[in-house]
Write an enzyme that holds these catalytic residues in place. Structure first.
Site, PDB file in Angstrom:
ATOM      1  CE  LYS A 112      41.761  35.101  36.097  1.00 44.69           C
ATOM      2  NZ  LYS A 112      41.645  35.086  34.826  1.00 44.69           N
TER       3      LYS A 112
HETATM    4  C1  LIG Z   1      41.260  36.125  33.633  1.00 47.23           C
HETATM    5  C2  LIG Z   1      41.417  35.625  32.420  1.00 47.23           C
HETATM    6  C3  LIG Z   1      42.087  36.223  31.106  1.00 47.23           C
HETATM    7  C4  LIG Z   1      42.181  37.785  31.729  1.00 47.23           C
HETATM    8  O1  LIG Z   1      43.268  37.956  32.162  1.00 47.23           O
HETATM    9  P1  LIG Z   1      43.742  39.556  33.029  1.00 47.23           P
HETATM   10  O2  LIG Z   1      44.491  39.160  33.763  1.00 47.23           O
HETATM   11  O3  LIG Z   1      42.303  39.713  33.831  1.00 47.23           O
HETATM   12  O4  LIG Z   1      43.771  40.547  31.800  1.00 47.23           O
HETATM   13  C5  LIG Z   1      41.860  35.858  29.866  1.00 47.23           C
HETATM   14  N1  LIG Z   1      41.786  34.353  29.627  1.00 47.23           N
HETATM   15  C6  LIG Z   1      41.221  33.641  30.558  1.00 47.23           C
HETATM   16  C7  LIG Z   1      40.929  32.262  30.315  1.00 47.23           C
HETATM   17  C8  LIG Z   1      41.181  34.163  31.919  1.00 47.23           C
HETATM   18  O5  LIG Z   1      40.856  33.358  32.963  1.00 47.23           O
END
Ligand SMILES: *Cc1c(COP(=O)(O)O)cnc(C)c1O
Length: 495
Positions: A112
């Site tokens: 993120k």
């Molecule tokens: C948010 C997240 C995901 C999923 O990503 P999306 O964009 O919601 O599909 C996968 N792994 C981790 C560690 C995340 O923080």
């Protein structure tokens, strides 16, 4: 060529990128999508000589066409700096027959950070460009990682406030500790009695609430979103797929123009959708391998063409993927419906009222580049152990879901196309699940003892993000029922 953004539920309303970033979600409940995706008309061999920031500029300047080059460079330089623990920003690591694109070298050690370290700059720039005088209130639902990354990005940013809702019993101990210890006078963190879908639905309802918007405006506030429903998150996420590709070219693993596959551990469908947009820009991607955990609503959708969220919500060791309403899928549905906002609206209404919809055979035919599968809890743990034992590489639970699904894909198809696996979190963020996967005997130890054990096993330095919370004080302890989210927001803002 300029790119305008329109709602997936109304093709007539168009706005430029900075306006779409400010709004986050359209008033009609739809998500903003680009009206065209310009070609990445730079030689891939030239791109292979660039660093992360330069690649970011090439990709983002084509999508955010109302930002001046100076504005965009300022945002990129401010975001991708020493906050990352490597100048590569997103290193591509070759292990156990795959290429792991490590997207967790930012300040909160999950992918993120790739988008949320730049979103505050994009948002503040957008506010300036549009003469916004209201204070921007970032309202965010998190399955664990978005919350902390958004808090870190927006803490003490002038002209903003941030309120994060997380499922009180649905995140890892480290994820929760990271959020509730967040400093910054403009930050609020609230646990809800409910799951991530409840948090996300509550936030979307507040976005669509006209009375609340009017009351906010009266006090000099307006909402925006740091969730991946904001186009200002998706565009920065396209960058690292292009970057990963150019690393493979630079390393001599592929020639410019060769196709690759990508495997993405998926929850809200934002990360994999960014890869899809990168392909539309011209990046040679053959298959999008969509990996789910036991909440396998997307796997079932790719198999049957029916999206059905009516099922048990399962808490897994990959909590950031514990999602049954995958918001960004709407953007793909809109695309495969031929950019038909009426058709998309009809399906999303069905999802809202029956929790379910079915796409047409024509639409399903357009999903042939996608492969979906899932990993059980046992398979995920076994993958962590196996790759540790064979290669000494320790991955987190979300990445292990992806690695497991990649093995299933290879077994099913015999496809040996060079493949990039999106590695979405540091194992230090999910230390307990990771260590117990390697040896159940670790169950007896405390979270921070396990951090030290993980350090011994992997030889990977303990990230600053973990050191920071060892002794940090809890600063946020509000918990509310999922039905009380609006009153909590009104309370925080003094409405
Ligand atoms: C948010 C997240 C995901 C999923 O990503 P999306 O964009 O919601 O599909 C996968 N792994 C981790 C560690 C995340 O923080």
């Amino acid at each position: 060529m300029s790119v305008m953004y329109k709602s997936t539920r109304n093709s007539n309303e168009k706005m430029n990128a900075s306006e779409a970033i400010l709004k986050g979600l359209s008033d009609d409940g739809g998500l903003y999508v680009p009206d065209n995706i310009p070609e990445l008309d730079v030689d891939l061999n030239e791109l292979a000589k660039m660093d992360y920031r330069q690649v970011a500029f090439e990709v983002m300047s084509r999508m955010l066409t109302d930002f001046t080059p100076e504005e965009l460079m300022h945002c990129i330089d401010s975001a991708y700096d020493k906050k990352f623990d490597t100048p590569l920003i997103a290193p591509l690591v070759k292990k156990a027959g795959a290429n792991y694109l490590e997207l967790f070298h930012g300040s909160t050690i999950a992918f993120k950070d790739m988008a949320l370290s730049i979103l505050p700059y994009l948002l503040v720039t957008s506010a300036k460009k549009n003469n916004v005088t209201n204070e921007i209130v970032i309202l965010t639902a998190t399955s664990g990682d978005t919350g902390k990354a958004a808090l870190a990005g927006f803490a003490d940013v002038p002209g903003t406030k941030i309120i994060v809702f997380y499922p009180k019993n649905g995140v890892s101990p480290i994820q929760e500790k990271q959020m509730v210890t967040q400093k910054g006078a403009n930050t609020s963190v609230v646990g809800i009695i409910g799951n991530f879908d409840d948090a996300q639905t509550g936030v979307k309802n507040m976005f669509n609430d006209k009375t609340l918007a009017a009351d906010m405006n009266g006090k000099g506030y307006q909402f925006s979103s740091a969730n991946s429903i904001n186009i200002g998150r998706l565009v920065p996420q396209m960058v690292y797929y292009v970057y990963a590709y150019t690393r493979l070219v630079a390393n001599g693993d592929i020639k410019a123009g060769d196709k690759i596959n990508v495997v993405v551990p998926t929850g809200n469908f934002g990360n994999i959708l960014a890869a899809y947009y990168a392909k539309e820009m011209g990046l040679p991607i053959a298959k999008f391998i969509c990996a789910s955990n036991e909440n396998k609503v997307l796997y079932d959708f790719f198999e049957t063409g029916v999206y059905d969220k009516n099922r048990e919500f399962i808490l897994t060791t990959s909590p950031s993927m514990d999602i049954l309403i995958s918001s960004n899928l709407e953007r793909l549905i809109y695309r495969i419906a031929g950019d038909d906002s009426d058709k998309n609206t009809e399906l999303m209404k069905a999802l809202g009222s029956n929790g379910k919809y079915e796409i047409t055979p024509d639409m399903k035919a357009k999903l042939s580049e996608f492969y979906g599968n899932y990993a059980s809890e046992e398979e995920t743990a076994a993958t962590i152990k196996r790759v540790y034992e064979s290669d000494g590489y320790i991955m987190d639970t979300h990445t292990a879901v992806a690695a497991t699904v990649y093995e299933k894909y290879k077994t099913a198809t015999k496809d040996e196309t060079p493949t990039v696996i999106a590695s979405t979190a540091s194992p230090y963020k999910f230390t307990r699940s990771v260590m117990e996967a390697i040896d159940p005997a670790y169950a007896k130890q405390s979270d921070f003892e396990l951090v030290d054990e993980l350090n011994k096993l992997s030889g990977v330095k303990i990230p600053q993000a973990i050191e920071d919370i060892r002794s940090a004080k809890v600063l946020h302890d509000t918990v509310c029922d999922k039905s009380e989210m609006e009153s909590v927001v009104r309370n925080i803002l003094g409405l």
